[in-house]
Design a protein around this motif. Structure first.
Motif, PDB file in Angstrom:
ATOM      1  N   MET A  24       0.856  -1.185   0.000  1.00  0.00           N
ATOM      2  CA  MET A  24       0.000   0.000   0.000  1.00  0.00           C
ATOM      3  C   MET A  24       0.891   1.234   0.000  1.00  0.00           C
ATOM      4  O   MET A  24       1.790   1.364   0.836  1.00  0.00           O
ATOM      5  CB  MET A  24      -0.932   0.020   1.216  1.00  0.00           C
ATOM      6  N   LEU A  25       0.631   2.114  -0.965  1.00  0.00           N
ATOM      7  CA  LEU A  25       1.368   3.368  -1.079  1.00  0.00           C
ATOM      8  C   LEU A  25       0.513   4.481  -0.491  1.00  0.00           C
ATOM      9  O   LEU A  25      -0.586   4.742  -0.969  1.00  0.00           O
ATOM     10  CB  LEU A  25       1.699   3.675  -2.539  1.00  0.00           C
ATOM     11  N   PHE A  26       1.027   5.119   0.553  1.00  0.00           N
ATOM     12  CA  PHE A  26       0.352   6.253   1.185  1.00  0.00           C
ATOM     13  C   PHE A  26       0.875   7.524   0.530  1.00  0.00           C
ATOM     14  O   PHE A  26       2.090   7.712   0.414  1.00  0.00           O
ATOM     15  CB  PHE A  26       0.640   6.271   2.688  1.00  0.00           C
ATOM     16  N   ILE A  27      -0.048   8.372   0.114  1.00  0.00           N
ATOM     17  CA  ILE A  27       0.310   9.613  -0.557  1.00  0.00           C
ATOM     18  C   ILE A  27      -0.309  10.769   0.222  1.00  0.00           C
ATOM     19  O   ILE A  27      -1.514  10.781   0.483  1.00  0.00           O
ATOM     20  CB  ILE A  27      -0.204   9.632  -2.008  1.00  0.00           C
ATOM     21  N   PHE A  28       0.532  11.728   0.597  1.00  0.00           N
ATOM     22  CA  PHE A  28       0.094  12.911   1.341  1.00  0.00           C
ATOM     23  C   PHE A  28       0.297  14.149   0.476  1.00  0.00           C
ATOM     24  O   PHE A  28       1.249  14.217  -0.300  1.00  0.00           O
ATOM     25  CB  PHE A  28       0.904  13.052   2.635  1.00  0.00           C
TER      26      PHE A  28
END
Length: 150
Positions: free
Chosen positions: A69-73
């Motif tokens: 899972m890639l978390f993008i902020f």
């Protein structure tokens, strides 16, 4: 005795009905992309909204070997992670805007210890525990294919 069995059965059914949506909703509507690092390919679900980031990989009991899972902020910051209600142990790589791994943390399942980047970042990639170390991927290694932040 029969009343007790009926009550236990009703309790089991109620529990199943109320917990099933939690498992089902976790990956509904999440886009995924392919990331690359050396010879490895990663199928990464995108956690790019506040709700998706909040749920993350909670309550899942397994994850495929090259999935993550890639978390993008939207903003660079010291985005810290914990493992509350996360049932599988994970590794997290904090990534600079150019895809370079800043640091990697090993995270135990169902704990509330904070795992933070060493510098402000916009991206974090969660994989199964020791995924990075098993492939000798270390800080400075570049993950390719990160989506551009709007």
């Amino acid at each position: 005795m029969r009343t007790l069995k009926v009550l236990l059965l009703l309790f089991s059914l109620a529990t199943a009905l109320f917990t099933a949506p939690v498992f089902a909703q976790q990956n509904i509507g999440l886009q995924s992309i392919e990331l690359k690092v050396g010879i490895y390919r990663i199928q990464a679900e995108l956690a790019d909204s506040p709700k998706a980031r909040e749920i993350g990989l909670m309550n899942r009991t397994s994850m495929a070997s090259n999935s993550g899972m890639l978390f993008i902020f939207e903003q660079k910051a010291g985005h810290c992670f914990w493992m509350n209600n996360t049932k599988i142990p994970l590794s997290i790589a904090f990534l600079a805007d150019d895809g370079k791994i800043v640091n990697i943390e090993e995270m135990q399942a169902d704990t509330t210890n904070n795992h933070c980047p060493k510098v402000a970042v916009r991206y974090a990639l969660e994989m199964n525990k020791q995924w990075f170390s098993d492939r000798v991927l270390v800080p400075g290694t570049v993950i390719q294919g990160l989506p551009k932040i709007r």
